[in-house]
Scaffold this active site. Structure first.
Site, mmCIF file in Angstrom:
data_model
loop_
_atom_site.group_PDB
_atom_site.id
_atom_site.type_symbol
_atom_site.label_atom_id
_atom_site.label_comp_id
_atom_site.label_asym_id
_atom_site.label_seq_id
_atom_site.Cartn_x
_atom_site.Cartn_y
_atom_site.Cartn_z
ATOM 1 N NE ARG A 171 2.158 1.162 -5.307
ATOM 2 C CZ ARG A 171 1.525 1.983 -4.478
ATOM 3 N NH1 ARG A 171 1.084 1.528 -3.309
ATOM 4 N NH2 ARG A 171 1.297 3.243 -4.799
ATOM 5 N NE ARG A 215 -3.828 -0.002 2.004
ATOM 6 C CZ ARG A 215 -4.554 0.572 2.942
ATOM 7 N NH1 ARG A 215 -4.495 0.141 4.180
ATOM 8 N NH2 ARG A 215 -5.340 1.570 2.657
ATOM 9 C CB CYS A 216 4.137 1.962 1.298
ATOM 10 S SG CYS A 216 5.488 3.146 1.339
ATOM 11 C CB SER A 217 3.816 5.406 -3.411
ATOM 12 O OG SER A 217 4.321 6.392 -2.532
#
Length: 115
Positions: free
Chosen positions: A14, A9-11
């Site tokens: 990712r 969920r963390c950019s």
């Protein structure tokens, strides 16, 4: 083996994962929210990162306020135990390679330990 402690969920997480994929080297993904690191694993990570437990804490999380982790009298053991029990408190992503670790903020920092 390269390992990434990842939160999809963390950019930033990712982005670090994408950089690892581009390198073409094998790596392991640890979904640390589902499989939190043990106290021993956190101590090893902190040693590899070369930082104190307080520097690995995400101070914006609800658990940080609820557990009153801003108290400067709390020792390393207490902070590490809190992160193991409440893995959302752990800064992300963490990439481990070649006996070193780095927090991938910005994600390009992971490239520093891959050579």
């Amino acid at each position: 083996m390269i390992r990434i402690y990842h939160n999809n969920r963390c950019s930033k997480s990712r982005g670090a994962l994408a950089l690892l994929e581009q390198q073409g080297k094998p790596f392991e993904v640890v979904h640390y929210l589902e499989t939190p690191p043990t106290i021993a694993e956190l101590k090893t990570l902190l040693s590899q990162l070369g930082i104190a437990a307080r520097q690995l804490l995400r101070t914006g999380e609800d658990e940080y306020r609820q557990l009153k982790l801003d108290d400067p009298s709390l020792d390393e053991q207490t902070l590490i135990a809190a992160m193991s029990k409440h893995p959302r408190l752990i800064e992300r992503p963490i990439v481990v390679a070649n006996g070193k670790a780095v927090i991938g903020r910005p994600p390009e920092r992971v490239l520093d330990i891959l050579s």
